[in-house]
Write a protein that holds these residues in place. Sequence first.
Motif, PDB file in Angstrom:
ATOM      1  N   GLU A  21      -1.354  16.808   0.030  1.00  0.00           N
ATOM      2  CA  GLU A  21      -0.524  15.962   0.902  1.00  0.00           C
ATOM      3  C   GLU A  21      -0.609  14.492   0.517  1.00  0.00           C
ATOM      4  O   GLU A  21       0.388  13.783   0.532  1.00  0.00           O
ATOM      5  CB  GLU A  21      -0.924  16.139   2.370  1.00  0.00           C
ATOM      6  N   THR A  22      -1.810  14.024   0.181  1.00  0.00           N
ATOM      7  CA  THR A  22      -1.973  12.623  -0.202  1.00  0.00           C
ATOM      8  C   THR A  22      -1.183  12.327  -1.470  1.00  0.00           C
ATOM      9  O   THR A  22      -0.433  11.342  -1.530  1.00  0.00           O
ATOM     10  CB  THR A  22      -3.456  12.274  -0.396  1.00  0.00           C
ATOM     11  N   VAL A  23      -1.312  13.173  -2.479  1.00  0.00           N
ATOM     12  CA  VAL A  23      -0.575  12.968  -3.731  1.00  0.00           C
ATOM     13  C   VAL A  23       0.929  13.050  -3.482  1.00  0.00           C
ATOM     14  O   VAL A  23       1.707  12.226  -3.972  1.00  0.00           O
ATOM     15  CB  VAL A  23      -1.021  13.984  -4.807  1.00  0.00           C
ATOM     16  N   ARG A  24       1.362  14.020  -2.696  1.00  0.00           N
ATOM     17  CA  ARG A  24       2.789  14.170  -2.405  1.00  0.00           C
ATOM     18  C   ARG A  24       3.347  12.937  -1.706  1.00  0.00           C
ATOM     19  O   ARG A  24       4.411  12.422  -2.071  1.00  0.00           O
ATOM     20  CB  ARG A  24       3.018  15.408  -1.532  1.00  0.00           C
ATOM     21  N   ARG A  25       2.614  12.431  -0.721  1.00  0.00           N
ATOM     22  CA  ARG A  25       3.080  11.262   0.023  1.00  0.00           C
ATOM     23  C   ARG A  25       3.057   9.994  -0.830  1.00  0.00           C
ATOM     24  O   ARG A  25       3.951   9.159  -0.733  1.00  0.00           O
ATOM     25  CB  ARG A  25       2.239  11.071   1.279  1.00  0.00           C
ATOM     26  N   VAL A  26       2.043   9.837  -1.667  1.00  0.00           N
ATOM     27  CA  VAL A  26       1.981   8.664  -2.546  1.00  0.00           C
ATOM     28  C   VAL A  26       3.125   8.705  -3.558  1.00  0.00           C
ATOM     29  O   VAL A  26       3.776   7.683  -3.810  1.00  0.00           O
ATOM     30  CB  VAL A  26       0.614   8.581  -3.259  1.00  0.00           C
ATOM     31  N   MET A  27       3.395   9.879  -4.119  1.00  0.00           N
ATOM     32  CA  MET A  27       4.486   9.998  -5.083  1.00  0.00           C
ATOM     33  C   MET A  27       5.837   9.714  -4.432  1.00  0.00           C
ATOM     34  O   MET A  27       6.693   9.037  -5.017  1.00  0.00           O
ATOM     35  CB  MET A  27       4.485  11.391  -5.722  1.00  0.00           C
ATOM     36  N   ALA A  28       6.045  10.200  -3.213  1.00  0.00           N
ATOM     37  CA  ALA A  28       7.303   9.934  -2.505  1.00  0.00           C
ATOM     38  C   ALA A  28       7.446   8.439  -2.215  1.00  0.00           C
ATOM     39  O   ALA A  28       8.527   7.866  -2.377  1.00  0.00           O
ATOM     40  CB  ALA A  28       7.359  10.728  -1.206  1.00  0.00           C
ATOM     41  N   SER A  88       0.841  -1.189   0.000  1.00  0.00           N
ATOM     42  CA  SER A  88       0.000   0.000   0.000  1.00  0.00           C
ATOM     43  C   SER A  88       0.879   1.242   0.000  1.00  0.00           C
ATOM     44  O   SER A  88       1.844   1.334   0.758  1.00  0.00           O
ATOM     45  CB  SER A  88      -0.901   0.020   1.238  1.00  0.00           C
ATOM     46  N   PHE A  89       0.565   2.192  -0.873  1.00  0.00           N
ATOM     47  CA  PHE A  89       1.316   3.442  -0.904  1.00  0.00           C
ATOM     48  C   PHE A  89       0.759   4.457   0.083  1.00  0.00           C
ATOM     49  O   PHE A  89       1.274   5.553   0.188  1.00  0.00           O
ATOM     50  CB  PHE A  89       1.311   4.035  -2.320  1.00  0.00           C
ATOM     51  N   LEU A  90      -0.298   4.106   0.797  1.00  0.00           N
ATOM     52  CA  LEU A  90      -0.861   5.009   1.799  1.00  0.00           C
ATOM     53  C   LEU A  90      -0.388   4.580   3.174  1.00  0.00           C
ATOM     54  O   LEU A  90      -0.828   3.578   3.725  1.00  0.00           O
ATOM     55  CB  LEU A  90      -2.389   5.005   1.735  1.00  0.00           C
ATOM     56  N   SER A  91       0.517   5.367   3.737  1.00  0.00           N
ATOM     57  CA  SER A  91       1.040   5.083   5.059  1.00  0.00           C
ATOM     58  C   SER A  91       0.007   5.468   6.120  1.00  0.00           C
ATOM     59  O   SER A  91      -0.999   6.127   5.829  1.00  0.00           O
ATOM     60  CB  SER A  91       2.325   5.871   5.286  1.00  0.00           C
ATOM     61  N   THR A  92       0.270   5.074   7.339  1.00  0.00           N
ATOM     62  CA  THR A  92      -0.641   5.398   8.440  1.00  0.00           C
ATOM     63  C   THR A  92      -0.833   6.906   8.597  1.00  0.00           C
ATOM     64  O   THR A  92      -1.971   7.361   8.734  1.00  0.00           O
ATOM     65  CB  THR A  92      -0.144   4.763   9.744  1.00  0.00           C
ATOM     66  N   PRO A  93       0.234   7.721   8.572  1.00  0.00           N
ATOM     67  CA  PRO A  93       0.005   9.171   8.679  1.00  0.00           C
ATOM     68  C   PRO A  93      -0.867   9.732   7.552  1.00  0.00           C
ATOM     69  O   PRO A  93      -1.653  10.652   7.768  1.00  0.00           O
ATOM     70  CB  PRO A  93       1.410   9.768   8.622  1.00  0.00           C
TER      71      PRO A  93
END
Length: 81
Positions: A53-60, A7-12
Motif C-alpha cells: 500500500e505504501t509503495v502504491r500510494r507513493v507511486m500514485a 511529501s509523497f506520504l499522505s496522512t492516510p
Amino acid sequence: MGQSTRSFLSTPTWVIIVVCLVYLLSPIDVLPDFVPVVGQLDDLAVLGFTAFETVRRVMASAHKATVTARTNTPPTPSDAG
C-alpha cells in the motif's frame, strides 16, 4: 518554518504505517506468535500489505506530481491509475 519539499506520504499512508507498527509491536495478535509458523504469518501479511500500500500510494502521488509538472494543469481522477 515552512515545508520546503513536497511529501509523497499522505496522512492516510502515515496512518497505515503507524497502525502496522502498533500491530507488529503489540503483544495482541490475530494469530498468537507462539503458534509455530502460523503465528508469524499474520505479522508477515500485515507487513506485506503495508509495504504494498505504501509503495502504491507513493507511486500514485509521484505520478500525479509528474503529470502536474509536465502539463501545468491539475491531474484528473483518471490520471491516478
